[in-house]
Write a protein that holds these residues in place. Structure first.
Motif, PDB file in Angstrom:
ATOM      1  N   GLU A   2     -20.023 -65.739  47.858  1.00  0.00           N
ATOM      2  CA  GLU A   2     -20.120 -65.842  46.514  1.00  0.00           C
ATOM      3  C   GLU A   2     -20.380 -64.787  45.615  1.00  0.00           C
ATOM      4  O   GLU A   2     -19.782 -64.537  44.639  1.00  0.00           O
ATOM      5  N   GLU A   3     -21.048 -63.842  46.105  1.00  0.00           N
ATOM      6  CA  GLU A   3     -21.444 -62.492  45.524  1.00  0.00           C
ATOM      7  C   GLU A   3     -20.541 -61.433  45.613  1.00  0.00           C
ATOM      8  O   GLU A   3     -20.387 -60.307  44.796  1.00  0.00           O
ATOM      9  N   TRP A   4     -19.660 -61.296  46.935  1.00  0.00           N
ATOM     10  CA  TRP A   4     -18.985 -60.059  46.998  1.00  0.00           C
ATOM     11  C   TRP A   4     -17.472 -60.393  46.868  1.00  0.00           C
ATOM     12  O   TRP A   4     -16.963 -61.313  47.009  1.00  0.00           O
ATOM     13  N   THR A   5     -16.681 -59.465  46.376  1.00  0.00           N
ATOM     14  CA  THR A   5     -15.231 -59.541  46.179  1.00  0.00           C
ATOM     15  C   THR A   5     -14.787 -58.787  47.540  1.00  0.00           C
ATOM     16  O   THR A   5     -14.722 -57.614  47.681  1.00  0.00           O
ATOM     17  N   TRP A   6     -13.791 -59.484  48.049  1.00  0.00           N
ATOM     18  CA  TRP A   6     -13.230 -59.061  49.555  1.00  0.00           C
ATOM     19  C   TRP A   6     -11.809 -58.716  49.151  1.00  0.00           C
ATOM     20  O   TRP A   6     -10.940 -59.543  48.598  1.00  0.00           O
ATOM     21  N   ASP A  42      -9.337 -57.967  50.996  1.00  0.00           N
ATOM     22  CA  ASP A  42      -8.224 -58.643  51.674  1.00  0.00           C
ATOM     23  C   ASP A  42      -8.063 -60.064  51.369  1.00  0.00           C
ATOM     24  O   ASP A  42      -7.382 -60.778  52.115  1.00  0.00           O
ATOM     25  N   GLY A  43      -8.903 -60.675  50.715  1.00  0.00           N
ATOM     26  CA  GLY A  43      -8.653 -62.045  50.379  1.00  0.00           C
ATOM     27  C   GLY A  43      -9.581 -62.689  51.454  1.00  0.00           C
ATOM     28  O   GLY A  43      -9.936 -64.044  51.331  1.00  0.00           O
ATOM     29  N   ALA A  44     -10.221 -62.450  52.493  1.00  0.00           N
ATOM     30  CA  ALA A  44     -10.749 -62.993  53.639  1.00  0.00           C
ATOM     31  C   ALA A  44     -12.218 -63.339  52.992  1.00  0.00           C
ATOM     32  O   ALA A  44     -12.862 -62.653  52.297  1.00  0.00           O
ATOM     33  N   VAL A  45     -12.566 -64.556  53.374  1.00  0.00           N
ATOM     34  CA  VAL A  45     -14.055 -64.981  53.252  1.00  0.00           C
ATOM     35  C   VAL A  45     -14.430 -65.610  54.211  1.00  0.00           C
ATOM     36  O   VAL A  45     -14.007 -66.505  55.044  1.00  0.00           O
TER      37      VAL A  45
END
Length: 87
Positions: A78-82, A84-87
């Motif tokens: 929820e708090e980090w922006t990745w 490569d779009g991977a979560v």
């Protein structure tokens, strides 16, 4: 300390006193970084000397395993922006 420039084959060099090499933990096989900055020749120990060999020994001994489980929690999702779009 004063040192003289000497011929070494087709190149030039200086002799580094052994007391300096001991202080820097260097030997005749050590890797160094050489650069010129503002008219000053700087010779610095390569900070990653021996890392590849140490990593190979750790791997061979099985000492390169993760200490903590490699898992993502809800905060990470929820708090980090990745990028490569991977979560």
């Amino acid at each position: 300390m004063k040192a003289n420039i000497i011929s070494i084959g087709n190149s030039q060099g200086i002799i580094i006193p052994s007391v300096f090499l001991r202080q820097l933990k260097l030997s005749s096989k050590s890797s160094v970084q050489v650069e010129v900055s503002d008219g000053v020749l700087m010779i610095k120990p390569d900070p990653r000397q021996g890392w590849a060999e140490a990593a190979a020994r750790m791997h061979a001994a099985g000492d390169d395993k993760l200490l903590l489980e490699d898992s993502m929690n809800e905060f990470d999702k929820e708090e980090w922006t990745w990028e490569d779009g991977a979560v």
